[in-house]
Write a protein that holds these residues in place. Structure first.
Motif, short mmCIF file in Angstrom:
data_model
loop_
_atom_site.label_atom_id
_atom_site.label_comp_id
_atom_site.label_asym_id
_atom_site.label_seq_id
_atom_site.Cartn_x
_atom_site.Cartn_y
_atom_site.Cartn_z
N LEU A 15 47.68 -23.41 2.15
CA LEU A 15 49.02 -23.67 1.37
C LEU A 15 48.57 -24.73 0.25
CD1 LEU A 15 51.69 -23.90 4.13
CD2 LEU A 15 51.42 -21.82 2.43
N THR A 16 49.25 -24.44 -0.73
CA THR A 16 49.02 -25.43 -1.76
C THR A 16 50.03 -26.57 -1.79
OG1 THR A 16 50.29 -24.27 -3.50
CG2 THR A 16 48.06 -23.40 -3.52
N PHE A 17 49.79 -27.50 -2.56
CA PHE A 17 50.85 -28.65 -2.50
C PHE A 17 52.19 -28.04 -3.12
CE2 PHE A 17 53.19 -31.94 -5.05
CZ PHE A 17 53.10 -32.98 -4.24
N LEU A 18 52.25 -27.34 -3.93
CA LEU A 18 53.42 -26.60 -4.43
C LEU A 18 54.36 -25.79 -3.15
CD1 LEU A 18 55.59 -26.21 -6.56
CD2 LEU A 18 54.23 -24.23 -7.41
N ASP A 19 53.48 -25.10 -2.38
CA ASP A 19 53.96 -24.18 -1.34
C ASP A 19 54.61 -25.30 -0.32
OD1 ASP A 19 53.11 -21.90 -1.97
OD2 ASP A 19 51.02 -22.15 -1.33
N TRP A 20 53.92 -26.44 -0.30
CA TRP A 20 54.41 -27.49 1.01
C TRP A 20 55.75 -28.00 0.39
CZ3 TRP A 20 53.29 -27.43 5.78
CH2 TRP A 20 52.08 -27.08 6.16
N ILE A 21 55.67 -28.33 -0.82
CA ILE A 21 57.11 -28.65 -1.54
C ILE A 21 58.14 -27.94 -1.06
CG2 ILE A 21 58.22 -29.29 -3.52
CD1 ILE A 21 56.14 -31.64 -3.06
N VAL A 22 58.17 -26.46 -1.43
CA VAL A 22 59.01 -25.65 -1.25
C VAL A 22 59.53 -25.59 0.21
CG1 VAL A 22 59.50 -23.04 -1.28
CG2 VAL A 22 58.33 -23.95 -3.20
N LEU A 23 58.50 -25.56 0.96
CA LEU A 23 58.86 -25.72 2.69
C LEU A 23 59.66 -26.77 2.93
CD1 LEU A 23 55.36 -24.25 4.11
CD2 LEU A 23 57.84 -23.26 4.16
N LEU A 24 59.29 -27.96 2.35
CA LEU A 24 60.01 -29.12 2.85
C LEU A 24 61.34 -29.14 2.21
CD1 LEU A 24 56.99 -31.91 2.39
CD2 LEU A 24 58.15 -31.07 4.38
N ALA A 25 61.46 -28.69 0.85
CA ALA A 25 62.91 -28.50 0.29
C ALA A 25 63.73 -27.45 1.04
CB ALA A 25 62.76 -28.22 -1.29
N TYR A 26 63.06 -26.42 1.59
CA TYR A 26 63.93 -25.76 2.27
C TYR A 26 64.42 -26.31 3.70
CZ TYR A 26 65.06 -21.93 5.75
OH TYR A 26 65.69 -21.32 6.81
N GLY A 27 63.71 -26.87 4.26
CA GLY A 27 64.15 -27.62 5.69
C GLY A 27 65.25 -28.80 5.39
N ALA A 28 64.81 -29.59 4.12
CA ALA A 28 65.92 -30.39 3.78
C ALA A 28 67.18 -29.75 3.54
CB ALA A 28 65.31 -31.41 2.59
N GLY A 29 67.34 -28.84 2.75
CA GLY A 29 68.53 -27.86 2.54
C GLY A 29 69.15 -27.43 3.65
N MET A 30 68.63 -27.18 4.85
CA MET A 30 69.36 -26.66 5.71
C MET A 30 70.02 -27.87 6.81
SD MET A 30 69.03 -23.61 5.87
CE MET A 30 68.95 -23.39 4.24
N LEU A 31 69.31 -29.04 6.58
CA LEU A 31 69.73 -29.97 7.35
C LEU A 31 70.92 -30.47 6.45
CD1 LEU A 31 66.50 -31.92 8.16
CD2 LEU A 31 68.31 -31.02 9.76
#
Length: 507
Positions: A15-31
């Motif tokens: 995974l690239t840095f951008l991929d990780w940003i997308v994943l973290l943003a998704y998790g934060a959005g759900m919370l």
């Protein structure tokens, strides 16, 4: 244009840095969604049923997202790659499913002002049948959620990230914790809203993957094989319990699964009860079926696209394994090697979305059943719970911990993902519906006979799934156990009426 950014490395994926940003943003959005809706829940009814005023379209999409988990997201493309398109012909059963569920089952549930579907069983057939149904439901959904965690982490994420397998329990724990927090904070409202968002993400991820492969191969028609692949099952019509896939088998298994799930599973019944009347509940179910048709078509095309892509790029397969050997993991593998940075992260978020939407609904429904059918049912009348909403939330945490523990054992079940689902996840689907069928459609049913009919149905399901009775295919586990259970229930009820004083009503 994103297609010019497509990366196809010869070896290795990360995974690239951008991929990780997308994943973290998704998790934060759900919370964040869970936190937002936590402020709107004032009563237990708000938390468990959304105040019984939920939007029917959102409910329909939520029901679809709940049942279309990561299991389906990976199973159906893998099944297409390994066995061919026959399994997808099951969608031909949907018109009959809509009629049976919409006009036979939903009206009966909506006429009863209950929170848990299993209250109905006690009113009709006594406490013993209700307790058996609760055991079946909890076993079914706990095993279902455990399988989702296992497949999401050990099959899907491991295929795309290649982490050390010793981290599997910790990643599963993190996925479960995030889901528990937004579910326990926001209740059914948060579950439904996140389900709608997650549906868009994982369907969009499937569509994008198809588009990218078509671009790579030069045309849409290129994903369709020029001739029937030698490793696919031969197309057969009719019903045959000794064959894995025939058109009749596919239609039968999908019909039985949908009717049994819609007519006995708290996750489905809870959504009907959260609407205002029969018409809106029926509309929600229709939207759910339409969404499923779209999803089945998309996942079938994903399977074709993955097969075509890896046939032409065999050097991208895991070394030493054929396409058939790794059919269930080709889709997640393509996510890493075939999509641009950031987009890979978004589609992986789609995998997580499919898992989390199902788990959130499971946690909410299990908490509802434990609260209404066990705690409230057996609590002394004088006992007063200071904060019932807080109690329900605590149950979500406990359920999550149990699911995590069970997920460690799912990998021991042999077979591909479809085999695991049929043997583990769907083992109690038909036996649970047998109890409701007896309560709703057999006027002379007795509690004693229905209880033993449920036991017979479970025994038959286990015998077919794990002992290979008569060599019957896994697709016939549900139909055979359903027929055996209903037959036993009718015969035993008739005998009970003749020989003994029947048990009816509350006991």
């Amino acid at each position: 244009m994103i297609f010019h950014l497509i990366k196809i490395p010869a070896t290795g994926t990360q995974l690239t840095f951008l991929d990780w940003i997308v994943l973290l943003a998704y998790g934060a959005g759900m919370l964040l969604i869970g936190w937002f809706y936590s402020r709107k829940n004032k009563t237990k009814d708000d938390y468990l049923l959304g105040g019984r005023k939920m939007n029917p379209t959102a409910i329909g999409i939520s029901l679809f997202a709940t049942l279309m988990s990561t299991l389906s997201y990976l199973t159906y493309p893998g099944e297409m790659i390994q066995h061919g398109p026959v399994i997808f012909t099951g969608i031909l059963a949907f018109p009959l499913v809509y009629y049976v569920v919409g006009w036979w089952l939903i009206p009966r549930f909506m006429k009863m002002n209950v929170t848990s579907a299993y209250e109905i069983l006690e009113k009709k057939l006594g406490l013993r049948v209700r307790m058996l149904a609760i055991f079946m439901f909890l076993s079914l959904r706990l095993l279902w959620m455990a399988t989702i965690i296992y497949v999401t982490v050990d099959v899907a994420l491991y295929s795309v990230i290649q982490f050390d397998r010793s981290y599997v329990p910790w990643i599963g724990a993190l996925l479960t914790v995030v889901t528990i927090f937004y579910t326990s904070m926001g209740g059914l409202r948060a579950v439904v809203v996140t389900d709608v968002i997650q549906s868009g993400i994982f369907l969009g991820g499937a569509l994008l993957s198809i588009v990218v492969v078509c671009f790579q191969l030069g045309s849409f028609s290129a994903i369709f094989p020029a001739e029937w692949p030698a490793h696919w099952d031969t197309l057969q019509f009719g019903f045959d319990p000794l064959e894995r896939t025939t058109l009749g088998n596919a239609v039968l298994v999908l019909f039985v699964w949908y009717v049994c799930t819609s007519g006995s599973d708290q996750m489905a019944v809870q959504r009907y009860l959260s609407t205002k009347d029969i018409h809106t509940a029926r509309r929600s179910f229709k939207i759910s079926l339409y969404s499923n048709v779209i999803a089945y078509i998309l996942l079938a095309l994903v399977g074709l696209a993955m097969l075509a892509f890896f046939v032409r790029n065999e050097h991208l397969l895991v070394t030493g394994k054929s396409i058939n050997d790794q059919a269930d993991t080709l889709f997640p593998r393509f996510i890493m090697i075939g999509l641009p940075p950031g987009v890979s992260g978004l589609v992986i978020a789609g995998l997580l979305a499919a898992a989390m939407s199902s788990m959130s609904s499971g946690l909410n429904s299990v908490s509802s059943v434990i609260t209404e059918d066990i705690i409230k049912r057996f609590r002394k009348k004088k006992a007063v719970v200071a904060d019932p909403l807080k109690q329900v939330k605590k149950l979500s945490y406990l359920t999550g911990a149990i699911v995590m523990a069970l997920s460690f054992f799912v990998g021991e079940v042999p077979g591909n993902l479809l085999d695991v689902i049929m043997k583990v996840v769907n083992l109690f689907v038909a036996p649970l519906f047998v109890l409701f069928f007896m309560a709703l459609f057999v006027p002379f049913a007795t509690g004693r006979a229905t209880f033993w009919a449920g036991i017979v149905s479970v025994a038959v399901a286990i015998a077919v799934a794990f002992w290979g009775v008569f060599g019957i295919t896994v697709l016939w586990i549900m139909p055979v156990s359903l027929i055996a259970g209903i037959a036993a229930g009718v015969i035993l009820s008739y005998a009970d009426r003749l020989l003994f004083k029947p048990e009816t009503g509350r006991s």
